[in-house]
Scaffold this motif. Structure first.
Motif, PDB file in Angstrom:
ATOM      1  N   THR A 129     -21.476  -1.750 -12.819  1.00 41.17           N
ATOM      2  CA  THR A 129     -21.584  -2.984 -13.593  1.00 41.17           C
ATOM      3  C   THR A 129     -22.566  -2.730 -14.729  1.00 41.17           C
ATOM      4  OG1 THR A 129     -23.421  -3.876 -12.257  1.00 41.17           O
ATOM      5  CG2 THR A 129     -21.184  -4.498 -11.598  1.00 41.17           C
TER       6      THR A 129
ATOM      7  N   ALA B  83     -37.244  -0.984  -8.567  1.00 41.93           N
ATOM      8  CA  ALA B  83     -37.193  -2.234  -7.813  1.00 41.93           C
ATOM      9  C   ALA B  83     -35.984  -2.227  -6.897  1.00 41.93           C
ATOM     10  CB  ALA B  83     -37.078  -3.413  -8.784  1.00 41.93           C
ATOM     11  N   THR B  84     -36.107  -2.933  -5.782  1.00 42.55           N
ATOM     12  CA  THR B  84     -34.927  -3.284  -5.005  1.00 42.55           C
ATOM     13  C   THR B  84     -35.129  -4.700  -4.501  1.00 42.55           C
ATOM     14  OG1 THR B  84     -33.393  -2.660  -3.240  1.00 42.55           O
ATOM     15  CG2 THR B  84     -35.719  -2.379  -2.745  1.00 42.55           C
ATOM     16  N   ILE B  85     -34.009  -5.416  -4.324  1.00 39.35           N
ATOM     17  CA  ILE B  85     -34.106  -6.822  -3.929  1.00 39.35           C
ATOM     18  C   ILE B  85     -33.250  -7.021  -2.692  1.00 39.35           C
ATOM     19  CG2 ILE B  85     -33.722  -9.200  -4.684  1.00 39.35           C
ATOM     20  CD1 ILE B  85     -34.032  -7.766  -7.610  1.00 39.35           C
TER      21      ILE B  85
ATOM     22  N   LEU C 178     -16.533   3.354 -15.754  1.00 44.62           N
ATOM     23  CA  LEU C 178     -16.454   2.690 -14.447  1.00 44.62           C
ATOM     24  C   LEU C 178     -16.502   1.164 -14.572  1.00 44.62           C
ATOM     25  CD1 LEU C 178     -18.885   5.012 -12.411  1.00 44.62           C
ATOM     26  CD2 LEU C 178     -16.391   5.164 -12.635  1.00 44.62           C
TER      27      LEU C 178
ATOM     28  N   MET D  19     -14.162  -4.377 -14.723  1.00 41.97           N
ATOM     29  CA  MET D  19     -14.886  -5.631 -14.430  1.00 41.97           C
ATOM     30  C   MET D  19     -14.144  -6.841 -14.995  1.00 41.97           C
ATOM     31  SD  MET D  19     -18.962  -5.275 -14.635  1.00 41.97           S
ATOM     32  CE  MET D  19     -19.124  -4.975 -16.366  1.00 41.97           C
TER      33      MET D  19
ATOM     34  N   HIS E 201     -26.254 -13.175  -9.010  1.00 42.49           N
ATOM     35  CA  HIS E 201     -27.574 -13.015  -9.634  1.00 42.49           C
ATOM     36  C   HIS E 201     -27.588 -13.328 -11.140  1.00 42.49           C
ATOM     37  CE1 HIS E 201     -31.427 -11.238 -10.578  1.00 42.49           C
ATOM     38  NE2 HIS E 201     -30.842 -10.415 -11.409  1.00 42.49           N
TER      39      HIS E 201
HETATM   40  N1  LIG Z   1     -33.096  -3.427  -8.418  1.00 45.90           N
HETATM   41  C1  LIG Z   1     -33.047  -3.983  -9.598  1.00 45.90           C
HETATM   42  O1  LIG Z   1     -33.709  -3.525 -10.512  1.00 45.90           O
HETATM   43  C2  LIG Z   1     -32.161  -5.170  -9.812  1.00 45.90           C
HETATM   44  C3  LIG Z   1     -32.148  -5.811 -11.048  1.00 45.90           C
HETATM   45  C4  LIG Z   1     -31.311  -6.920 -11.198  1.00 45.90           C
HETATM   46  C5  LIG Z   1     -30.512  -7.357 -10.156  1.00 45.90           C
HETATM   47  N2  LIG Z   1     -30.587  -6.700  -8.953  1.00 45.90           N
HETATM   48  C6  LIG Z   1     -29.764  -7.119  -7.803  1.00 45.90           C
HETATM   49  O2  LIG Z   1     -28.452  -6.598  -7.977  1.00 45.90           O
HETATM   50  C7  LIG Z   1     -27.526  -7.458  -7.309  1.00 45.90           C
HETATM   51  C8  LIG Z   1     -26.399  -7.865  -8.228  1.00 45.90           C
HETATM   52  O3  LIG Z   1     -25.731  -6.716  -8.670  1.00 45.90           O
HETATM   53  P1  LIG Z   1     -24.486  -6.835  -9.662  1.00 45.90           P
HETATM   54  O4  LIG Z   1     -24.664  -8.015 -10.499  1.00 45.90           O
HETATM   55  O5  LIG Z   1     -24.348  -5.516 -10.317  1.00 45.90           O
HETATM   56  O6  LIG Z   1     -23.256  -7.128  -8.710  1.00 45.90           O
HETATM   57  P2  LIG Z   1     -22.889  -6.623  -7.227  1.00 45.90           P
HETATM   58  O7  LIG Z   1     -23.294  -5.212  -7.023  1.00 45.90           O
HETATM   59  O8  LIG Z   1     -23.394  -7.632  -6.261  1.00 45.90           O
HETATM   60  O9  LIG Z   1     -21.310  -6.681  -7.292  1.00 45.90           O
HETATM   61  C9  LIG Z   1     -20.637  -7.920  -7.386  1.00 45.90           C
HETATM   62  C10 LIG Z   1     -19.149  -7.707  -7.145  1.00 45.90           C
HETATM   63  O10 LIG Z   1     -18.598  -6.975  -8.238  1.00 45.90           O
HETATM   64  C11 LIG Z   1     -17.801  -5.903  -7.746  1.00 45.90           C
HETATM   65  N3  LIG Z   1     -17.791  -4.828  -8.739  1.00 45.90           N
HETATM   66  C12 LIG Z   1     -18.762  -3.933  -9.008  1.00 45.90           C
HETATM   67  N4  LIG Z   1     -18.374  -3.102  -9.994  1.00 45.90           N
HETATM   68  C13 LIG Z   1     -17.131  -3.473 -10.346  1.00 45.90           C
HETATM   69  C14 LIG Z   1     -16.192  -2.995 -11.295  1.00 45.90           C
HETATM   70  N5  LIG Z   1     -16.464  -1.954 -12.106  1.00 45.90           N
HETATM   71  N6  LIG Z   1     -14.993  -3.606 -11.376  1.00 45.90           N
HETATM   72  C15 LIG Z   1     -14.694  -4.677 -10.589  1.00 45.90           C
HETATM   73  N7  LIG Z   1     -15.545  -5.162  -9.663  1.00 45.90           N
HETATM   74  C16 LIG Z   1     -16.735  -4.574  -9.536  1.00 45.90           C
HETATM   75  C17 LIG Z   1     -18.455  -5.521  -6.452  1.00 45.90           C
HETATM   76  O11 LIG Z   1     -17.577  -4.832  -5.609  1.00 45.90           O
HETATM   77  C18 LIG Z   1     -18.856  -6.873  -5.900  1.00 45.90           C
HETATM   78  O12 LIG Z   1     -17.810  -7.472  -5.202  1.00 45.90           O
HETATM   79  C19 LIG Z   1     -28.311  -8.664  -6.821  1.00 45.90           C
HETATM   80  O13 LIG Z   1     -28.609  -8.515  -5.449  1.00 45.90           O
HETATM   81  C20 LIG Z   1     -29.579  -8.601  -7.659  1.00 45.90           C
HETATM   82  O14 LIG Z   1     -30.665  -9.212  -7.024  1.00 45.90           O
HETATM   83  C21 LIG Z   1     -31.373  -5.619  -8.792  1.00 45.90           C
END
Ligand SMILES: NC(=O)c1ccc[n+]([C@@H]2O[C@H](COP(=O)([O-])OP(=O)(O)OC[C@H]3O[C@@H](n4cnc5c(N)ncnc54)[C@H](O)[C@@H]3O)[C@@H](O)[C@H]2O)c1
Ligand SMILES: [Fe+2]
Length: 385
Positions: free
Chosen positions: A137, A147-149, A177, A181, A275
């Motif tokens: 994403t 960080a991890t949450i 990749l 989305m 998020h």
């Molecule tokens: N560690 C950090 O620095 C940090 C920063 C911001 C957010 N986060 C955390 O990350 C999480 C959110 O991550 P996110 O927003 O990337 O989404 P996600 O990883 O939760 O994915 C959401 C959905 O999108 C799908 N998906 C992922 N890539 C895809 C693609 N290329 N095509 C189609 N579908 C796809 C996944 O399978 C999933 O069903 C939350 O838990 C948030 O708190 C972490």
């Protein structure tokens, strides 16, 4: 004063970067990866591509494909069971922020044991086994953050864990990749990146390094996010969004996020709002509240986002920023908490605990205008419609 900057040791950026995983593992001198991913990645061929590339290089990997959106202490426990089933020496995360955050938690617990709540802010996080992150994403930027949450299943708190121990050793940033989305995911994750950049830029911990990547990210995101949503196969736009997401991660990991993220985590934990979407719900109203604390910085953001011209006064640019953020939400059909389906009575009954969790994360302390618990409750009320 110096700025302490932490970044991945190795980054490979551009089309096809994810195919370079075998070489990167060799550079890191690791040979037995556990792939941490989710069911979508498994069912749509992404896992197979990575596993075949590793196979061809003579590397056998295990797969844990049960990471969940907004990982929890329970989902991490399942990941740990997979870890203990094999003889692994590193974790490879393939997926969005949830898979990357899961891999980070597994990496730390694998080497040091304990529970994720032992590592929540302000506790330190020791270095775990090497983490290699392949984001799908654009995005959380987690591939470049320390960080991890993880949500605590007992307290329902979305715990923020921060420390260099959580920084991936390598990030393979491959925009190809992200071509799959869908609209909503593109919009939500893109606004997450925008918030990372804007919050890092106005943070009390901002520094010249983070400023430069934050401004670049804001410009790239506002110029491309609408087209990324409308033209999912537009490679140029996807590439710009992916790079901006990584820049946003670098910016906030080294300067902190502020009030938007502080208030967003409890909404995510209580109501399972994605998020980026919960950030978006808060972004314009919280920016309006914070503006008097850093009018010059917010004016820079407005100019970087193309909402104000170079010659415009800071006051006018600040107002244009707030208006521009409301418009962006409208253009991307961001729902209000009520329209998303959150129960009104529950929301209003939870204001106190949400405000408490927001403050406990520490993020609001870095906001240019530091809110009281009462002001946070007021802001939660203000975004309700
Ligand atoms: N560690 C950090 O620095 C940090 C920063 C911001 C957010 N986060 C955390 O990350 C999480 C959110 O991550 P996110 O927003 O990337 O989404 P996600 O990883 O939760 O994915 C959401 C959905 O999108 C799908 N998906 C992922 N890539 C895809 C693609 N290329 N095509 C189609 N579908 C796809 C996944 O399978 C999933 O069903 C939350 O838990 C948030 O708190 C972490
Ligand atoms: Fe975020």
């Amino acid at each position: 004063m110096t700025a302490a900057i932490y970044l991945p040791q190795i980054m490979r950026i551009g089309a096809g970067a994810s195919a370079e995983l075998p070489q990167v593992l060799a550079e890191l001198s690791v040979t037995r990866p556990l792939l941490v991913t989710d069911p979508f990645m498994r069912d749509n061929g992404y896992v197979e591509t990575v596993v075949s590339a590793l196979d061809a290089a003579g590397i056998c990997c295990g797969v844990f494909a049960d990471s969940v959106p907004d990982p929890t202490t329970d989902s991490i426990a399942a990941g740990m069971a997979s870890w203990h089933n094999g003889d692994y020496d590193c974790v490879v995360a393939l997926g969005g922020g949830s898979s990357i955050d899961s891999a980070k938690a597994i990496a730390v617990l694998a080497r040091h044991g304990g529970q994720m709540r032992d590592y929540k802010v302000p506790n330190p996080v020791p270095r775990g086994v090497p983490i290699i992150a392949i984001p799908t994403t654009a995005g959380t930027g987690s591939e470049a953050t320390r960080a991890t949450i993880i949500t605590d299943c007992e307290s329902q708190e979305k715990m923020l864990c921060m420390g260099y121990g959580l920084m991936p050793a390598a990030a393979l940033v491959d925009y190809e990749l992200t071509l799959s989305m869908p609209y909503r995911l593109t919009a939500d994750t893109g606004i997450d990146s925008l918030c990372h950049a804007m919050e890092a830029y106005v943070s009390k911990k901002a520094n010249p390094f983070t400023d430069s990547v934050a401004l670049a990210a804001m410009t790239a995101i506002t110029s491309n996010i609408r087209r990324a949503c409308d033209e999912p196969q537009n490679r140029e736009v996807r590439e710009a969004m992916m790079l901006a997401a990584t820049w946003g991660g670098m910016a906030f990991s080294n300067a902190s996020v502020t009030l938007i993220h502080g208030m967003s985590r409890p909404i995510g934990a209580f109501y399972h709002v994605p998020h980026g979407m919960s950030n978006a719900m808060l972004m314009p109203t919280v920016t309006e509240f914070s503006l008097p604390g850093a009018p010059v910085r917010y004016a820079d953001c407005a100019r970087a986002m193309g909402f104000a011209s170079a010659g415009e006064s800071d006051a006018s640019a600040g107002a244009a920023l707030v208006a521009g953020l409301y418009q962006l939400n409208a253009d991307l059909s961001v729902p209000s908490p009520g329209a998303f389906g959150i129960d009104r009575q529950h929301y209003f009954a939870s204001l106190g605990s949400m405000a408490e969790q927001a403050l406990a994360s520490g993020s609001p302390n870095n906001n240019p205008r530091v809110p009281t618990a009462q002001e946070i409750e007021h802001l939660y009320k203000a975004v309700w419609t």
